[in-house]
Scaffold this active site. Sequence first.
Site, mmCIF file in Angstrom:
data_model
loop_
_atom_site.group_PDB
_atom_site.id
_atom_site.type_symbol
_atom_site.label_atom_id
_atom_site.label_comp_id
_atom_site.label_asym_id
_atom_site.label_seq_id
_atom_site.Cartn_x
_atom_site.Cartn_y
_atom_site.Cartn_z
ATOM 1 N N LYS A 1 -28.248 123.383 0.696
ATOM 2 C CA LYS A 1 -28.142 124.140 -0.550
ATOM 3 C C LYS A 1 -28.813 125.505 -0.356
ATOM 4 O O LYS A 1 -30.034 125.612 -0.349
ATOM 5 C CB LYS A 1 -28.805 123.427 -1.724
ATOM 6 C CG LYS A 1 -28.395 124.095 -3.037
ATOM 7 C CD LYS A 1 -29.446 124.089 -4.108
ATOM 8 C CE LYS A 1 -30.409 125.213 -4.068
ATOM 9 N NZ LYS A 1 -29.969 126.516 -4.554
ATOM 10 N N GLU B 1 -49.037 136.153 -5.314
ATOM 11 C CA GLU B 1 -47.969 136.680 -4.461
ATOM 12 C C GLU B 1 -47.161 137.699 -5.260
ATOM 13 O O GLU B 1 -46.656 137.381 -6.333
ATOM 14 C CB GLU B 1 -47.060 135.532 -3.996
ATOM 15 C CG GLU B 1 -45.950 136.007 -3.079
ATOM 16 C CD GLU B 1 -45.103 134.870 -2.520
ATOM 17 O OE1 GLU B 1 -44.720 133.968 -3.286
ATOM 18 O OE2 GLU B 1 -44.802 134.909 -1.308
ATOM 19 N N CYS C 1 -42.261 136.106 3.620
ATOM 20 C CA CYS C 1 -43.432 135.243 3.457
ATOM 21 C C CYS C 1 -44.497 135.592 4.496
ATOM 22 O O CYS C 1 -45.610 135.128 4.415
ATOM 23 C CB CYS C 1 -43.030 133.787 3.557
ATOM 24 S SG CYS C 1 -42.379 133.393 5.172
ATOM 25 N N SER D 1 -40.722 129.247 -3.064
ATOM 26 C CA SER D 1 -42.016 129.545 -3.673
ATOM 27 C C SER D 1 -42.902 128.303 -3.698
ATOM 28 O O SER D 1 -42.412 127.164 -3.655
ATOM 29 C CB SER D 1 -41.796 130.042 -5.103
ATOM 30 O OG SER D 1 -41.167 129.012 -5.850
ATOM 31 N N PHE E 1 -34.059 133.121 -1.204
ATOM 32 C CA PHE E 1 -33.162 134.281 -1.171
ATOM 33 C C PHE E 1 -33.491 135.289 -0.076
ATOM 34 O O PHE E 1 -32.664 136.128 0.272
ATOM 35 C CB PHE E 1 -33.191 135.011 -2.530
ATOM 36 C CG PHE E 1 -34.403 135.888 -2.726
ATOM 37 C CD1 PHE E 1 -34.464 137.150 -2.146
ATOM 38 C CD2 PHE E 1 -35.505 135.449 -3.455
ATOM 39 C CE1 PHE E 1 -35.586 137.956 -2.305
ATOM 40 C CE2 PHE E 1 -36.634 136.242 -3.606
ATOM 41 C CZ PHE E 1 -36.664 137.500 -3.029
ATOM 42 N N GLU F 1 -28.961 130.333 -4.683
ATOM 43 C CA GLU F 1 -27.801 130.748 -5.489
ATOM 44 C C GLU F 1 -27.732 132.274 -5.625
ATOM 45 O O GLU F 1 -26.711 132.822 -6.024
ATOM 46 C CB GLU F 1 -27.822 130.080 -6.871
ATOM 47 C CG GLU F 1 -28.990 130.454 -7.779
ATOM 48 C CD GLU F 1 -30.237 129.601 -7.536
ATOM 49 O OE1 GLU F 1 -30.548 129.311 -6.363
ATOM 50 O OE2 GLU F 1 -30.904 129.238 -8.517
HETATM 51 P P1 NAD Z 1 -37.615 129.808 -5.191
HETATM 52 O O1 NAD Z 1 -38.694 128.817 -5.029
HETATM 53 O O2 NAD Z 1 -37.399 130.413 -6.522
HETATM 54 O O3 NAD Z 1 -36.207 129.173 -4.769
HETATM 55 C C1 NAD Z 1 -36.047 128.457 -3.572
HETATM 56 C C2 NAD Z 1 -34.985 127.394 -3.772
HETATM 57 O O4 NAD Z 1 -35.401 126.491 -4.793
HETATM 58 C C3 NAD Z 1 -33.642 127.956 -4.209
HETATM 59 O O5 NAD Z 1 -32.636 127.340 -3.453
HETATM 60 C C4 NAD Z 1 -33.565 127.621 -5.691
HETATM 61 O O6 NAD Z 1 -32.252 127.365 -6.134
HETATM 62 C C5 NAD Z 1 -34.413 126.372 -5.813
HETATM 63 N N1 NAD Z 1 -35.123 126.257 -7.108
HETATM 64 C C6 NAD Z 1 -35.600 127.275 -7.886
HETATM 65 N N2 NAD Z 1 -36.244 126.778 -8.969
HETATM 66 C C7 NAD Z 1 -36.182 125.425 -8.882
HETATM 67 C C8 NAD Z 1 -36.670 124.356 -9.681
HETATM 68 N N3 NAD Z 1 -37.355 124.583 -10.801
HETATM 69 N N4 NAD Z 1 -36.426 123.093 -9.280
HETATM 70 C C9 NAD Z 1 -35.742 122.847 -8.143
HETATM 71 N N5 NAD Z 1 -35.258 123.826 -7.351
HETATM 72 C C10 NAD Z 1 -35.460 125.098 -7.696
HETATM 73 O O7 NAD Z 1 -37.873 130.940 -4.073
HETATM 74 P P2 NAD Z 1 -37.130 132.334 -3.879
HETATM 75 O O8 NAD Z 1 -37.508 133.243 -4.988
HETATM 76 O O9 NAD Z 1 -35.686 132.122 -3.584
HETATM 77 O O10 NAD Z 1 -37.798 132.822 -2.519
HETATM 78 C C11 NAD Z 1 -38.995 133.540 -2.453
HETATM 79 C C12 NAD Z 1 -40.174 132.630 -2.189
HETATM 80 O O11 NAD Z 1 -39.971 131.899 -0.986
HETATM 81 C C13 NAD Z 1 -41.475 133.397 -1.975
HETATM 82 O O12 NAD Z 1 -42.489 132.708 -2.643
HETATM 83 C C14 NAD Z 1 -41.668 133.353 -0.468
HETATM 84 O O13 NAD Z 1 -43.012 133.480 -0.038
HETATM 85 C C15 NAD Z 1 -41.126 132.013 -0.160
HETATM 86 N N6 NAD Z 1 -40.754 131.893 1.241
HETATM 87 C C16 NAD Z 1 -41.585 131.168 2.038
HETATM 88 C C17 NAD Z 1 -41.309 131.058 3.384
HETATM 89 C C18 NAD Z 1 -42.227 130.300 4.272
HETATM 90 O O14 NAD Z 1 -41.916 130.161 5.441
HETATM 91 N N7 NAD Z 1 -43.355 129.795 3.810
HETATM 92 C C19 NAD Z 1 -40.176 131.676 3.915
HETATM 93 C C20 NAD Z 1 -39.335 132.395 3.074
HETATM 94 C C21 NAD Z 1 -39.648 132.493 1.721
#
Ligand code: NAD
Length: 485
Positions: free
Chosen positions: A174, A376, A282, A227, A150, A177
């Site tokens: 994808k 985090e 991140c 994450s 997000f 959401e």
């Molecule tokens: P998230 O992991 O909750 O969601 C990321 C994606 O995974 C979304 O598209 C979501 O729909 C999907 N998802 C969520 N739960 C799932 C599950 N149980 N099974 C399969 N798919 C699932 O992350 P977020 O809250 O949207 O974003 C924030 C996180 O992203 C933070 O931890 C941040 O550090 C990380 N991030 C990392 C980088 C990097 O370059 N390392 C860059 C941006 C964000």
Amino acid sequence: MMKQPEVLNFINGQFTKNGQKTMDVISPLDGSIISKLPLSTHNDVDTAVKAAQNAYPSWSAKTFKERVQIFFRYRTLLEENIDELTKLIQLENGKNYGEAKAEVEKSMELCEFAVSIPQIIVNEAQEVSKGVECRIERKPLGVVASISPFNFPNMVPHWTMPNALVLGNTMVMKPSEIVPLSTVRMAELLKEAGLPDGVFNLVNGGKDVVEAICDHPNIEAVSFVGSTKVAKIVYKRATSTLKRCVALGGAKNHLLVLPDANPDMTASNVVASMSGCAGQRCMAASVMVGVDKVQHIIDKMVVEAKKLVPGENLGSVISAEAKARIEAYISQAEADGAKILVDGRNAIVAGKEGGFYVGATIIDYVTTDMSVAREEIFGPVISIIRAKDLDEAIEIENGSNYGNAAAVFTQSGGLAKKVMERASAGMIGVNIGVPVPREPFSFGGWNDSKFGVGDITGRSSIEFWTQNKKTTIKWNPEAQTNWMS
Ligand code: NAD
């Protein structure tokens, strides 16, 4: 906040509605419902993959130079529409105008890298025996997928889409959401730029869509950003069906501040790093390790942090849950004996009482066993751990499970070099609080911040989105030369 049209999937060049269940899209600026999106299913993923498969033969048969023409046009469209794209990011994600605009500018830079791919990939050829030539060419993989988080609704999708497509792949994307609006505009602008139908497809939804992507037999590669918890799930699931996968995870970035650091520059950099995009980067600073006597720098950080006003020069966090989680971390640190120097809890913005705001927060005298030192937080919060010397500071940094970024603030080249060599992170800053490598350098962390080989952008992504074809040729079979000659 202004209502937006209902979000639809984009498959085979058309926005489609299949009567799926829907979910509300909420603007974190004031908590209002601004749209809804479909919670797509396995069938929707399958339809999108079929469209991408159909588009693949003609798209992959084009030359690099033909494919990049579309991305020259697309980059111009990003530039022409930058104000609208910026406001859309703000609306769905809550960040400031300047932060949102920087996202679109970064997307433009990512397109600039993609259009330079024909200049980078010249392949390799050599006369390996008299009259016999070996050559290596980079070929696309087929249908690939990209899953995003997000916090950068516009930029992170551009980490993958332009390079993967210019290299001849077709894609199913994808988006998160929570922020689906920016990628809808991305699809519209790609169509306007002349991208053939089916080359880029958008399937909205949550976990079910991700699982269907990981399991689909006709997807060759999956790129994920999110994450660490989900990155591990996706990496394991996608590779268990024998796909190529790179999965970027969360972070806990340490900034090591030495007593000889330039005080004003360091204080403003550390505070900007922890508070930019409301700490939801991140690459954000999460721990400051203060080495020896740095009280004068901490005092300046307090002054800097107090200049940040939620709803004015500090954007919102993404949701009510995020606000509650961040505030719970601060309260826990206080209960554990840390000292709250600047307290961002209970922030309310007049006229936007329904929004999700947390003020900048500085927590001092944090110890390595506290949750704010290890986990985090993903909010505008920095935890200060005091260390007696640089070795101890590096040990603290090395103790983190994550390894996205680390930085050192010092005037000493020798001490900076020591941190560059010993920090356990993929991206290192010297007197830079957010050490994001700019194109053509690639982006990616270490440890629990990334799973898989290589990085997600730059030259490294060329490896990820292609496979090598090796050809051995005897151009003149009539000649009296052979393999061993
Ligand atoms: P998230 O992991 O909750 O969601 C990321 C994606 O995974 C979304 O598209 C979501 O729909 C999907 N998802 C969520 N739960 C799932 C599950 N149980 N099974 C399969 N798919 C699932 O992350 P977020 O809250 O949207 O974003 C924030 C996180 O992203 C933070 O931890 C941040 O550090 C990380 N991030 C990392 C980088 C990097 O370059 N390392 C860059 C941006 C964000």
